[in-house]
Scaffold this motif. Structure first.
Motif, PDB file in Angstrom:
ATOM      1  N   GLU A 128       0.827  -1.211   0.000  1.00  0.00           N
ATOM      2  CA  GLU A 128       0.000   0.000   0.000  1.00  0.00           C
ATOM      3  C   GLU A 128       0.864   1.266   0.000  1.00  0.00           C
ATOM      4  O   GLU A 128       0.337   2.377   0.026  1.00  0.00           O
ATOM      5  CB  GLU A 128      -0.916   0.020   1.223  1.00  0.00           C
ATOM      6  N   GLY A 129       2.189   1.081  -0.002  1.00  0.00           N
ATOM      7  CA  GLY A 129       3.100   2.220  -0.023  1.00  0.00           C
ATOM      8  C   GLY A 129       3.394   2.808   1.353  1.00  0.00           C
ATOM      9  O   GLY A 129       3.911   3.926   1.458  1.00  0.00           O
ATOM     10  N   LYS A 130       3.089   2.057   2.406  1.00  0.00           N
ATOM     11  CA  LYS A 130       3.335   2.546   3.762  1.00  0.00           C
ATOM     12  C   LYS A 130       4.712   2.123   4.244  1.00  0.00           C
ATOM     13  O   LYS A 130       5.200   1.050   3.904  1.00  0.00           O
ATOM     14  CB  LYS A 130       2.271   2.019   4.725  1.00  0.00           C
ATOM     15  N   ASN A 131       5.321   2.974   5.048  1.00  0.00           N
ATOM     16  CA  ASN A 131       6.578   2.628   5.699  1.00  0.00           C
ATOM     17  C   ASN A 131       6.242   2.009   7.056  1.00  0.00           C
ATOM     18  O   ASN A 131       5.103   2.087   7.521  1.00  0.00           O
ATOM     19  CB  ASN A 131       7.472   3.864   5.839  1.00  0.00           C
ATOM     20  N   VAL A 132       7.236   1.424   7.707  1.00  0.00           N
ATOM     21  CA  VAL A 132       6.993   0.666   8.936  1.00  0.00           C
ATOM     22  C   VAL A 132       6.374   1.530  10.030  1.00  0.00           C
ATOM     23  O   VAL A 132       5.524   1.058  10.793  1.00  0.00           O
ATOM     24  CB  VAL A 132       8.304   0.000   9.423  1.00  0.00           C
ATOM     25  N   ASN A 133       6.754   2.785  10.125  1.00  0.00           N
ATOM     26  CA  ASN A 133       6.186   3.665  11.147  1.00  0.00           C
ATOM     27  C   ASN A 133       4.730   4.032  10.870  1.00  0.00           C
ATOM     28  O   ASN A 133       4.076   4.675  11.679  1.00  0.00           O
ATOM     29  CB  ASN A 133       7.021   4.940  11.292  1.00  0.00           C
ATOM     30  N   GLN A 134       4.197   3.571   9.718  1.00  0.00           N
ATOM     31  CA  GLN A 134       2.799   3.815   9.360  1.00  0.00           C
ATOM     32  C   GLN A 134       1.944   2.556   9.449  1.00  0.00           C
ATOM     33  O   GLN A 134       0.732   2.629   9.315  1.00  0.00           O
ATOM     34  CB  GLN A 134       2.728   4.386   7.936  1.00  0.00           C
ATOM     35  N   PHE A 135       2.576   1.402   9.675  1.00  0.00           N
ATOM     36  CA  PHE A 135       1.812   0.173   9.860  1.00  0.00           C
ATOM     37  C   PHE A 135       0.985   0.317  11.141  1.00  0.00           C
ATOM     38  O   PHE A 135       1.432   0.993  12.077  1.00  0.00           O
ATOM     39  CB  PHE A 135       2.730  -1.042  10.028  1.00  0.00           C
ATOM     40  N   PRO A 136      -0.193  -0.302  11.235  1.00  0.00           N
ATOM     41  CA  PRO A 136      -0.953  -0.243  12.492  1.00  0.00           C
ATOM     42  C   PRO A 136      -0.081  -0.727  13.658  1.00  0.00           C
ATOM     43  O   PRO A 136       0.503  -1.816  13.595  1.00  0.00           O
ATOM     44  CB  PRO A 136      -2.135  -1.184  12.242  1.00  0.00           C
ATOM     45  N   LEU A 137       0.005   0.079  14.695  1.00  0.00           N
ATOM     46  CA  LEU A 137       0.945  -0.183  15.784  1.00  0.00           C
ATOM     47  C   LEU A 137       0.674  -1.512  16.482  1.00  0.00           C
ATOM     48  O   LEU A 137       1.615  -2.239  16.809  1.00  0.00           O
ATOM     49  CB  LEU A 137       0.912   0.968  16.796  1.00  0.00           C
ATOM     50  N   ASP A 138      -0.589  -1.852  16.707  1.00  0.00           N
ATOM     51  CA  ASP A 138      -0.882  -3.104  17.395  1.00  0.00           C
ATOM     52  C   ASP A 138      -0.454  -4.310  16.567  1.00  0.00           C
ATOM     53  O   ASP A 138       0.090  -5.280  17.093  1.00  0.00           O
ATOM     54  CB  ASP A 138      -2.368  -3.198  17.762  1.00  0.00           C
ATOM     55  N   GLU A 139      -0.632  -4.243  15.240  1.00  0.00           N
ATOM     56  CA  GLU A 139      -0.211  -5.343  14.365  1.00  0.00           C
ATOM     57  C   GLU A 139       1.312  -5.431  14.291  1.00  0.00           C
ATOM     58  O   GLU A 139       1.885  -6.524  14.278  1.00  0.00           O
ATOM     59  CB  GLU A 139      -0.797  -5.180  12.964  1.00  0.00           C
ATOM     60  N   LEU A 140       1.956  -4.278  14.240  1.00  0.00           N
ATOM     61  CA  LEU A 140       3.423  -4.253  14.201  1.00  0.00           C
ATOM     62  C   LEU A 140       4.002  -4.847  15.479  1.00  0.00           C
ATOM     63  O   LEU A 140       4.947  -5.639  15.437  1.00  0.00           O
ATOM     64  CB  LEU A 140       3.923  -2.815  14.003  1.00  0.00           C
ATOM     65  N   ALA A 141       3.422  -4.468  16.616  1.00  0.00           N
ATOM     66  CA  ALA A 141       3.894  -4.979  17.910  1.00  0.00           C
ATOM     67  C   ALA A 141       3.723  -6.490  17.986  1.00  0.00           C
ATOM     68  O   ALA A 141       4.635  -7.211  18.418  1.00  0.00           O
ATOM     69  CB  ALA A 141       3.146  -4.301  19.050  1.00  0.00           C
ATOM     70  N   THR A 142       2.577  -6.997  17.542  1.00  0.00           N
ATOM     71  CA  THR A 142       2.322  -8.442  17.557  1.00  0.00           C
ATOM     72  C   THR A 142       3.308  -9.176  16.656  1.00  0.00           C
ATOM     73  O   THR A 142       3.845 -10.226  17.026  1.00  0.00           O
ATOM     74  CB  THR A 142       0.876  -8.733  17.104  1.00  0.00           C
ATOM     75  N   TYR A 143       3.552  -8.615  15.477  1.00  0.00           N
ATOM     76  CA  TYR A 143       4.494  -9.214  14.526  1.00  0.00           C
ATOM     77  C   TYR A 143       5.908  -9.263  15.129  1.00  0.00           C
ATOM     78  O   TYR A 143       6.578 -10.299  15.086  1.00  0.00           O
ATOM     79  CB  TYR A 143       4.495  -8.399  13.235  1.00  0.00           C
TER      80      TYR A 143
END
Length: 199
Positions: A154-169
């Motif tokens: 979608e063209g998003k950088n890591v700091n734009q990923f949903p925080l809860d999903e990033l944390a779980t990952y």
């Protein structure tokens, strides 16, 4: 104390379209740090207990509204964990450690790199050395990569990923890295204490 660690960072898109997360490129930032900590004596039973709960410390993310003081407290906390560690476990830990050192953190203890160990255990055979490949070979579950790939697409950088999903990952990668290290140490016929300096 043994600390298993994984970091999440932003990336710069190069001219050829590839992602470069190098800590030495202007525009790249540390997004967060996933950590699993435990004293030596508790590590062997850690994954069998229900208390496995890595933490994710978000540092630079679009969803954060931290004050400067709050950000500083997070950095101090991460540094305290690093100071208390006498063994740092990670997959391709040289990347994580070089990023942390470039951000001003300090670490002088021992490291255990699960990627290097997989290379050694391969005994010259060509094998995939990614965390996913290494864990698959050892029958260890890893987080689904497509979860993060959809946001990259979608063209998003890591700091734009949903925080809860990033944390779980990230927490999933931390658990997988520890489980892989544990399996490798068993194959080598040792214990984590063999790789750590006790004070």
């Amino acid at each position: 104390m043994i600390v298993t660690l994984d970091i999440e960072t932003t990336f710069v898109i190069k001219e050829n379209g590839s992602f470069d997360p190098s800590p030495y490129l202007t525009g790249n930032y540390l997004v967060g740090v996933g950590m699993l900590t435990s004293p030596h004596r508790a590590m062997d039973s850690l994954l069998e207990s229900s208390s496995v709960d890595p933490e994710f410390v978000a540092v630079y993310h679009d969803e954060l509204t931290d004050t400067t003081t709050a950000k500083l407290d997070k950095f101090k906390y991460i540094q305290r964990v690093l100071h208390s560690a006498d063994l740092l476990i990670g997959h391709n830990i040289k990347f994580d450690l070089s990023y942390l050192l470039n951000c001003g953190f300090e670490y002088n203890g021992n490291i255990y790199d699960t990627m290097v160990c997989e290379y050694i255990l391969a005994r010259g055979m060509k094998r995939g050395l990614s965390l996913e490949d290494s864990c698959k070979r050892r029958d260890i579950k890893t987080p689904e990569k497509f979860i993060m790939k959809k946001y990259e697409d979608e063209g998003k950088n890591v700091n734009q990923f949903p925080l809860d999903e990033l944390a779980t990952y990230c927490k999933g990668d931390v658990i997988a890295s520890y489980a892989l290290a544990k399996k490798q140490v068993e194959i080598l016929g040792g214990t984590f204490s063999d790789f750590a300096t006790h004070s």
